[in-house]
Design a protein around this motif. Structure first.
Motif, PDB file in Angstrom:
ATOM      1  N   ASP A  66     -38.844 -46.270  57.769  1.00  0.00           N
ATOM      2  CA  ASP A  66     -38.586 -46.912  56.480  1.00  0.00           C
ATOM      3  C   ASP A  66     -37.117 -46.896  56.095  1.00  0.00           C
ATOM      4  OD1 ASP A  66     -38.582 -44.159  56.000  1.00  0.00           O
ATOM      5  OD2 ASP A  66     -40.216 -44.230  54.542  1.00  0.00           O
ATOM      6  N   VAL A  67     -36.426 -45.798  56.374  1.00  0.00           N
ATOM      7  CA  VAL A  67     -35.018 -45.685  56.003  1.00  0.00           C
ATOM      8  C   VAL A  67     -34.302 -44.787  57.009  1.00  0.00           C
ATOM      9  CG1 VAL A  67     -35.391 -43.726  54.416  1.00  0.00           C
ATOM     10  CG2 VAL A  67     -33.419 -45.218  54.072  1.00  0.00           C
ATOM     11  N   LEU A  68     -33.069 -45.130  57.290  1.00  0.00           N
ATOM     12  CA  LEU A  68     -32.191 -44.306  58.127  1.00  0.00           C
ATOM     13  C   LEU A  68     -30.942 -43.989  57.330  1.00  0.00           C
ATOM     14  CD1 LEU A  68     -32.421 -46.244  61.509  1.00  0.00           C
ATOM     15  CD2 LEU A  68     -33.396 -43.988  61.021  1.00  0.00           C
ATOM     16  N   SER A  69     -30.435 -42.784  57.520  1.00  0.00           N
ATOM     17  CA  SER A  69     -29.219 -42.345  56.832  1.00  0.00           C
ATOM     18  C   SER A  69     -28.238 -41.811  57.860  1.00  0.00           C
ATOM     19  CB  SER A  69     -29.560 -41.229  55.832  1.00  0.00           C
ATOM     20  OG  SER A  69     -30.601 -41.625  54.981  1.00  0.00           O
ATOM     21  N   PHE A  70     -27.003 -42.248  57.734  1.00  0.00           N
ATOM     22  CA  PHE A  70     -25.957 -41.818  58.649  1.00  0.00           C
ATOM     23  C   PHE A  70     -24.788 -41.274  57.837  1.00  0.00           C
ATOM     24  CE2 PHE A  70     -28.298 -45.253  60.752  1.00  0.00           C
ATOM     25  CZ  PHE A  70     -28.732 -44.587  61.891  1.00  0.00           C
ATOM     26  N   PRO A  71     -24.815 -39.948  57.532  1.00  0.00           N
ATOM     27  CA  PRO A  71     -23.751 -39.365  56.708  1.00  0.00           C
ATOM     28  C   PRO A  71     -22.414 -39.342  57.436  1.00  0.00           C
ATOM     29  CG  PRO A  71     -25.465 -37.733  57.209  1.00  0.00           C
ATOM     30  CD  PRO A  71     -25.825 -38.997  57.912  1.00  0.00           C
ATOM     31  N   MET A  72     -21.350 -39.540  56.671  1.00  0.00           N
ATOM     32  CA  MET A  72     -20.004 -39.485  57.214  1.00  0.00           C
ATOM     33  C   MET A  72     -19.520 -38.033  57.309  1.00  0.00           C
ATOM     34  SD  MET A  72     -17.450 -41.288  58.369  1.00  0.00           S
ATOM     35  CE  MET A  72     -17.620 -42.937  57.760  1.00  0.00           C
ATOM     36  N   PHE A  73     -19.968 -37.197  56.369  1.00  0.00           N
ATOM     37  CA  PHE A  73     -19.528 -35.804  56.315  1.00  0.00           C
ATOM     38  C   PHE A  73     -20.744 -34.888  56.228  1.00  0.00           C
ATOM     39  CE2 PHE A  73     -16.127 -38.301  54.312  1.00  0.00           C
ATOM     40  CZ  PHE A  73     -15.086 -37.991  55.167  1.00  0.00           C
ATOM     41  N   GLN A  74     -20.518 -33.618  56.465  1.00  0.00           N
ATOM     42  CA  GLN A  74     -21.577 -32.611  56.384  1.00  0.00           C
ATOM     43  C   GLN A  74     -21.462 -31.869  55.059  1.00  0.00           C
ATOM     44  OE1 GLN A  74     -23.945 -31.745  58.860  1.00  0.00           O
ATOM     45  NE2 GLN A  74     -23.303 -33.607  59.906  1.00  0.00           N
ATOM     46  N   TYR A  75     -22.166 -32.336  54.050  1.00  0.00           N
ATOM     47  CA  TYR A  75     -22.203 -31.643  52.766  1.00  0.00           C
ATOM     48  C   TYR A  75     -23.429 -30.749  52.715  1.00  0.00           C
ATOM     49  CZ  TYR A  75     -18.722 -35.107  51.376  1.00  0.00           C
ATOM     50  OH  TYR A  75     -17.598 -35.897  51.303  1.00  0.00           O
ATOM     51  N   ALA A  76     -23.383 -29.766  51.853  1.00  0.00           N
ATOM     52  CA  ALA A  76     -24.535 -28.893  51.632  1.00  0.00           C
ATOM     53  C   ALA A  76     -25.309 -29.420  50.429  1.00  0.00           C
ATOM     54  CB  ALA A  76     -24.073 -27.460  51.382  1.00  0.00           C
ATOM     55  N   PRO A  77     -26.637 -29.314  50.467  1.00  0.00           N
ATOM     56  CA  PRO A  77     -27.427 -29.782  49.326  1.00  0.00           C
ATOM     57  C   PRO A  77     -26.963 -29.120  48.034  1.00  0.00           C
ATOM     58  CG  PRO A  77     -28.853 -29.135  51.143  1.00  0.00           C
ATOM     59  CD  PRO A  77     -27.459 -28.730  51.509  1.00  0.00           C
ATOM     60  N   GLY A  78     -26.785 -29.955  47.014  1.00  0.00           N
ATOM     61  CA  GLY A  78     -26.344 -29.433  45.730  1.00  0.00           C
ATOM     62  C   GLY A  78     -24.855 -29.132  45.653  1.00  0.00           C
ATOM     63  N   ARG A  79     -24.126 -29.445  46.719  1.00  0.00           N
ATOM     64  CA  ARG A  79     -22.676 -29.222  46.741  1.00  0.00           C
ATOM     65  C   ARG A  79     -21.974 -30.500  47.195  1.00  0.00           C
ATOM     66  NH1 ARG A  79     -21.075 -23.774  49.289  1.00  0.00           N
ATOM     67  NH2 ARG A  79     -19.496 -23.937  47.682  1.00  0.00           N
ATOM     68  N   PRO A  80     -21.964 -31.508  46.313  1.00  0.00           N
ATOM     69  CA  PRO A  80     -21.395 -32.816  46.661  1.00  0.00           C
ATOM     70  C   PRO A  80     -19.870 -32.773  46.629  1.00  0.00           C
ATOM     71  CG  PRO A  80     -21.993 -32.803  44.369  1.00  0.00           C
ATOM     72  CD  PRO A  80     -22.453 -31.477  44.936  1.00  0.00           C
ATOM     73  N   PRO A  81     -19.246 -33.850  47.100  1.00  0.00           N
ATOM     74  CA  PRO A  81     -17.781 -33.908  47.011  1.00  0.00           C
ATOM     75  C   PRO A  81     -17.327 -33.886  45.552  1.00  0.00           C
ATOM     76  CG  PRO A  81     -18.679 -36.044  47.652  1.00  0.00           C
ATOM     77  CD  PRO A  81     -19.818 -35.073  47.644  1.00  0.00           C
ATOM     78  N   VAL A  82     -16.366 -33.032  45.268  1.00  0.00           N
ATOM     79  CA  VAL A  82     -15.863 -32.903  43.890  1.00  0.00           C
ATOM     80  C   VAL A  82     -14.368 -33.169  43.800  1.00  0.00           C
ATOM     81  CG1 VAL A  82     -17.689 -31.350  43.132  1.00  0.00           C
ATOM     82  CG2 VAL A  82     -15.598 -30.406  44.147  1.00  0.00           C
ATOM     83  N   ASP A  83     -13.733 -33.397  44.952  1.00  0.00           N
ATOM     84  CA  ASP A  83     -12.321 -33.751  44.940  1.00  0.00           C
ATOM     85  C   ASP A  83     -12.087 -34.833  45.988  1.00  0.00           C
ATOM     86  OD1 ASP A  83     -11.849 -32.599  47.534  1.00  0.00           O
ATOM     87  OD2 ASP A  83     -11.640 -30.636  46.606  1.00  0.00           O
ATOM     88  N   ALA A  84     -10.887 -35.326  46.051  1.00  0.00           N
ATOM     89  CA  ALA A  84     -10.583 -36.471  46.917  1.00  0.00           C
ATOM     90  C   ALA A  84     -10.184 -36.063  48.336  1.00  0.00           C
ATOM     91  CB  ALA A  84      -9.486 -37.306  46.275  1.00  0.00           C
ATOM     92  N   SER A  85     -10.488 -34.845  48.756  1.00  0.00           N
ATOM     93  CA  SER A  85     -10.051 -34.393  50.072  1.00  0.00           C
ATOM     94  C   SER A  85     -10.649 -35.212  51.220  1.00  0.00           C
ATOM     95  CB  SER A  85     -10.365 -32.908  50.266  1.00  0.00           C
ATOM     96  OG  SER A  85     -11.759 -32.679  50.165  1.00  0.00           O
ATOM     97  N   ASP A  86     -11.824 -35.805  51.021  1.00  0.00           N
ATOM     98  CA  ASP A  86     -12.441 -36.632  52.063  1.00  0.00           C
ATOM     99  C   ASP A  86     -12.216 -38.129  51.851  1.00  0.00           C
ATOM    100  OD1 ASP A  86     -13.519 -34.405  53.390  1.00  0.00           O
ATOM    101  OD2 ASP A  86     -15.338 -34.443  52.172  1.00  0.00           O
ATOM    102  N   ALA A  87     -11.441 -38.475  50.839  1.00  0.00           N
ATOM    103  CA  ALA A  87     -11.243 -39.882  50.494  1.00  0.00           C
ATOM    104  C   ALA A  87     -10.415 -40.615  51.549  1.00  0.00           C
ATOM    105  CB  ALA A  87     -10.566 -40.008  49.134  1.00  0.00           C
ATOM    106  N   ASP A  88     -10.724 -41.877  51.706  1.00  0.00           N
ATOM    107  CA  ASP A  88      -9.947 -42.768  52.562  1.00  0.00           C
ATOM    108  C   ASP A  88      -8.636 -43.056  51.826  1.00  0.00           C
ATOM    109  OD1 ASP A  88      -8.784 -45.011  53.763  1.00  0.00           O
ATOM    110  OD2 ASP A  88     -10.714 -45.954  54.169  1.00  0.00           O
ATOM    111  N   PRO A  89      -7.494 -42.735  52.421  1.00  0.00           N
ATOM    112  CA  PRO A  89      -6.220 -42.958  51.729  1.00  0.00           C
ATOM    113  C   PRO A  89      -5.980 -44.419  51.344  1.00  0.00           C
ATOM    114  CG  PRO A  89      -5.890 -41.691  53.747  1.00  0.00           C
ATOM    115  CD  PRO A  89      -7.319 -42.128  53.727  1.00  0.00           C
ATOM    116  N   ALA A  90      -6.548 -45.343  52.114  1.00  0.00           N
ATOM    117  CA  ALA A  90      -6.333 -46.765  51.840  1.00  0.00           C
ATOM    118  C   ALA A  90      -7.098 -47.240  50.603  1.00  0.00           C
ATOM    119  CB  ALA A  90      -6.743 -47.604  53.047  1.00  0.00           C
ATOM    120  N   THR A  91      -8.259 -46.619  50.334  1.00  0.00           N
ATOM    121  CA  THR A  91      -9.092 -47.097  49.225  1.00  0.00           C
ATOM    122  C   THR A  91      -9.218 -46.084  48.081  1.00  0.00           C
ATOM    123  OG1 THR A  91     -11.137 -46.206  50.157  1.00  0.00           O
ATOM    124  CG2 THR A  91     -10.501 -48.455  50.821  1.00  0.00           C
TER     125      THR A  91
END
Length: 166
Positions: A66-91
């Motif tokens: 039904d659905v496939l997910s392909f994460p770009m990074f390895q986050y922990a459940p309940g600990r989402p990105p909170v800063d721009a350290s993983d942000a694409d510099p271009a966007t």
């Protein structure tokens, strides 16, 4: 938060209604999970044959799903990105990853479960967002229960319930 949700479809049918739903549901799921940075999520709407081919190619699983997910990074459940350290510099956006949804399967499951395509497509999108944010359900234990509870809470906040017949 100004997220970029990029939705494409390889289907011949009109998918604008589902696309509009996902443009609401995905940012709401990100907000509910406490994502504090602008993100990008790529979504492909396809059918069972399309998702089957991707599942075989990417996961070596010879079956539709039904659905496939392909994460770009390895986050922990309940600990989402909170800063721009993983942000694409271009966007300036953090690319969370890709999701693929079979609308054919969403329709069939929505009918089977008695709550319709709209609720099932919303559920699959929330489910995938949680995978992109590190949740998993491969066991029958507490992680699966935690993920299911988050899915229902997020859909509940959106007013999309199992009784939603649309």
């Amino acid at each position: 938060m100004n997220h970029n949700i990029i939705i494409s479809s390889d289907l011949e049918e009109d998918t604008r209604e589902v696309e509009a739903l996902l443009q609401t549901v995905i940012p709401a799921a990100l907000e509910a999970e406490g994502v504090a940075v602008p993100c990008e999520v790529d979504v492909l709407l396809t059918d069972d044959a399309g998702i089957h081919a991707i599942n075989l190619d990417q996961r070596e699983v010879d079956a539709p799903t039904d659905v496939l997910s392909f994460p770009m990074f390895q986050y922990a459940p309940g600990r989402p990105p909170v800063d721009a350290s993983d942000a694409d510099p271009a966007t300036g956006l953090t690319p969370l990853g890709d999701m693929v949804i079979s609308l054919e399967r969403a329709r069939a499951q929505g009918e089977e479960y008695g709550h319709g395509t709209r609720r099932e497509a919303a559920y699959l999108a929330v489910h995938s967002v949680l995978h992109l944010l590190g949740y998993d359900h491969m066991d029958e234990g507490p992680e699966k229960a935690r993920m299911r509870a988050r899915e229902e809470a997020i859909l509940g906040e959106l007013g999309i319930t199992r009784e939603d017949p649309v």
